[in-house]
Design a protein around this motif. Structure first.
Motif, PDB file in Angstrom:
ATOM      1  N   VAL A  56    -129.953 156.063  35.076  1.00 15.88           N
ATOM      2  CA  VAL A  56    -128.888 156.441  34.143  1.00 15.88           C
ATOM      3  C   VAL A  56    -127.694 155.503  34.292  1.00 15.88           C
ATOM      4  CG1 VAL A  56    -127.181 158.240  33.629  1.00 15.88           C
ATOM      5  CG2 VAL A  56    -129.579 158.851  33.925  1.00 15.88           C
ATOM      6  N   SER A  57    -127.350 155.159  35.530  1.00 13.58           N
ATOM      7  CA  SER A  57    -126.197 154.281  35.735  1.00 13.58           C
ATOM      8  C   SER A  57    -126.475 152.865  35.236  1.00 13.58           C
ATOM      9  CB  SER A  57    -125.773 154.277  37.199  1.00 13.58           C
ATOM     10  OG  SER A  57    -126.793 153.761  38.012  1.00 13.58           O
ATOM     11  N   LEU A  58    -127.694 152.349  35.429  1.00 14.53           N
ATOM     12  CA  LEU A  58    -128.031 151.018  34.923  1.00 14.53           C
ATOM     13  C   LEU A  58    -128.067 150.990  33.399  1.00 14.53           C
ATOM     14  CD1 LEU A  58    -130.812 149.926  37.440  1.00 14.53           C
ATOM     15  CD2 LEU A  58    -128.474 149.065  37.286  1.00 14.53           C
ATOM     16  N   LEU A  59    -128.664 152.016  32.804  1.00 13.55           N
ATOM     17  CA  LEU A  59    -128.725 152.082  31.346  1.00 13.55           C
ATOM     18  C   LEU A  59    -127.329 152.217  30.744  1.00 13.55           C
ATOM     19  CD1 LEU A  59    -130.735 152.149  28.997  1.00 13.55           C
ATOM     20  CD2 LEU A  59    -130.755 154.626  29.203  1.00 13.55           C
ATOM     21  N   GLY A  60    -126.518 153.089  31.338  1.00 15.56           N
ATOM     22  CA  GLY A  60    -125.147 153.257  30.860  1.00 15.56           C
ATOM     23  C   GLY A  60    -124.333 151.990  31.021  1.00 15.56           C
ATOM     24  N   SER A  61    -124.533 151.267  32.110  1.00 18.74           N
ATOM     25  CA  SER A  61    -123.817 150.015  32.337  1.00 18.74           C
ATOM     26  C   SER A  61    -124.189 148.973  31.285  1.00 18.74           C
ATOM     27  CB  SER A  61    -124.106 149.481  33.728  1.00 18.74           C
ATOM     28  OG  SER A  61    -123.577 150.345  34.698  1.00 18.74           O
ATOM     29  N   ALA A  62    -125.452 148.946  30.897  1.00 15.13           N
ATOM     30  CA  ALA A  62    -125.866 148.019  29.843  1.00 15.13           C
ATOM     31  C   ALA A  62    -125.129 148.329  28.545  1.00 15.13           C
ATOM     32  CB  ALA A  62    -127.381 148.110  29.629  1.00 15.13           C
ATOM     33  N   PHE A  63    -125.034 149.607  28.195  1.00 16.50           N
ATOM     34  CA  PHE A  63    -124.321 149.980  26.970  1.00 16.50           C
ATOM     35  C   PHE A  63    -122.824 149.725  27.085  1.00 16.50           C
ATOM     36  CE2 PHE A  63    -128.212 152.431  26.087  1.00 16.50           C
ATOM     37  CZ  PHE A  63    -128.458 151.939  24.810  1.00 16.50           C
ATOM     38  N   ILE A  64    -122.263 149.916  28.265  1.00 16.79           N
ATOM     39  CA  ILE A  64    -120.841 149.605  28.471  1.00 16.79           C
ATOM     40  C   ILE A  64    -120.600 148.117  28.224  1.00 16.79           C
ATOM     41  CG2 ILE A  64    -119.041 149.383  30.231  1.00 16.79           C
ATOM     42  CD1 ILE A  64    -120.117 152.047  31.413  1.00 16.79           C
ATOM     43  N   CYS A  83    -118.135 149.386  34.835  1.00  8.76           N
ATOM     44  CA  CYS A  83    -119.514 149.738  35.201  1.00  8.76           C
ATOM     45  C   CYS A  83    -119.594 150.256  36.636  1.00  8.76           C
ATOM     46  CB  CYS A  83    -120.432 148.538  35.035  1.00  8.76           C
ATOM     47  SG  CYS A  83    -120.705 148.061  33.316  1.00  8.76           S
ATOM     48  N   ALA A  84    -118.835 149.652  37.534  1.00 10.42           N
ATOM     49  CA  ALA A  84    -118.840 150.103  38.933  1.00 10.42           C
ATOM     50  C   ALA A  84    -118.284 151.518  39.026  1.00 10.42           C
ATOM     51  CB  ALA A  84    -118.029 149.147  39.803  1.00 10.42           C
ATOM     52  N   ALA A  85    -117.211 151.795  38.282  1.00 13.72           N
ATOM     53  CA  ALA A  85    -116.647 153.148  38.267  1.00 13.72           C
ATOM     54  C   ALA A  85    -117.650 154.132  37.666  1.00 13.72           C
ATOM     55  CB  ALA A  85    -115.342 153.161  37.484  1.00 13.72           C
ATOM     56  N   PHE A  86    -118.348 153.720  36.616  1.00 13.26           N
ATOM     57  CA  PHE A  86    -119.359 154.562  35.979  1.00 13.26           C
ATOM     58  C   PHE A  86    -120.494 154.858  36.960  1.00 13.26           C
ATOM     59  CE2 PHE A  86    -123.296 154.869  33.415  1.00 13.26           C
ATOM     60  CZ  PHE A  86    -123.013 156.041  32.746  1.00 13.26           C
ATOM     61  N   PHE A  87    -120.908 153.838  37.713  1.00  8.04           N
ATOM     62  CA  PHE A  87    -121.969 153.983  38.706  1.00  8.04           C
ATOM     63  C   PHE A  87    -121.594 155.058  39.735  1.00  8.04           C
ATOM     64  CE2 PHE A  87    -124.302 152.791  42.528  1.00  8.04           C
ATOM     65  CZ  PHE A  87    -125.563 152.480  42.018  1.00  8.04           C
ATOM     66  N   VAL A  88    -120.389 154.974  40.245  1.00  8.12           N
ATOM     67  CA  VAL A  88    -119.909 155.957  41.233  1.00  8.12           C
ATOM     68  C   VAL A  88    -119.842 157.350  40.594  1.00  8.12           C
ATOM     69  CG1 VAL A  88    -117.926 156.652  42.635  1.00  8.12           C
ATOM     70  CG2 VAL A  88    -118.680 154.266  42.630  1.00  8.12           C
ATOM     71  N   LEU A  89    -119.326 157.420  39.376  1.00 13.32           N
ATOM     72  CA  LEU A  89    -119.216 158.699  38.671  1.00 13.32           C
ATOM     73  C   LEU A  89    -120.580 159.350  38.468  1.00 13.32           C
ATOM     74  CD1 LEU A  89    -117.158 160.569  37.145  1.00 13.32           C
ATOM     75  CD2 LEU A  89    -117.844 159.332  35.088  1.00 13.32           C
TER      76      LEU A  89
END
Length: 94
Positions: A56-64, A83-89
């Motif tokens: 989920v974090s990798l996919l979301g980072s791609a969209f970010i 993306c790093a903040a999203f990964f932690v979240l």
């Protein structure tokens, strides 16, 4: 030095894929060292494991990053911080 001229690759692209491979390898080592990963139910209201949260974090980072390129002309390094903040979240709440 590695010659990447056989394909339209750049060093940042190669580093990107090396990091993805490294994350998957690290997740495999983590799973081997501590099997199970304690599935939990987070804010999405379904059970997720460490691997699910990584996906989920990798996919979301791609969209970010894609959205960042569409919305602004600022450097992608700023998107990397988001993306790093999203990964932690994701790992804390999902």
């Amino acid at each position: 030095m590695i010659d990447l001229s056989w394909m339209a690759w750049t060093w940042p692209t190669a580093i990107f894929f090396i990091v993805i491979f490294g994350l998957i390898a690290a997740m495999g080592v983590w799973e081997y060292a501590s099997p199970g990963g304690a599935p939990r139910i987070g804010i999405l209201r379904f059970e997720t494991t460490r691997g699910d949260r990584l996906f989920v974090s990798l996919l979301g980072s791609a969209f970010i990053c894609l959205g960042w390129l569409y919305v602004t002309e600022l450097s992608l390094w700023y998107a990397l911080l988001v993306c790093a903040a999203f990964f932690v979240l994701v790992f804390k709440t999902v």
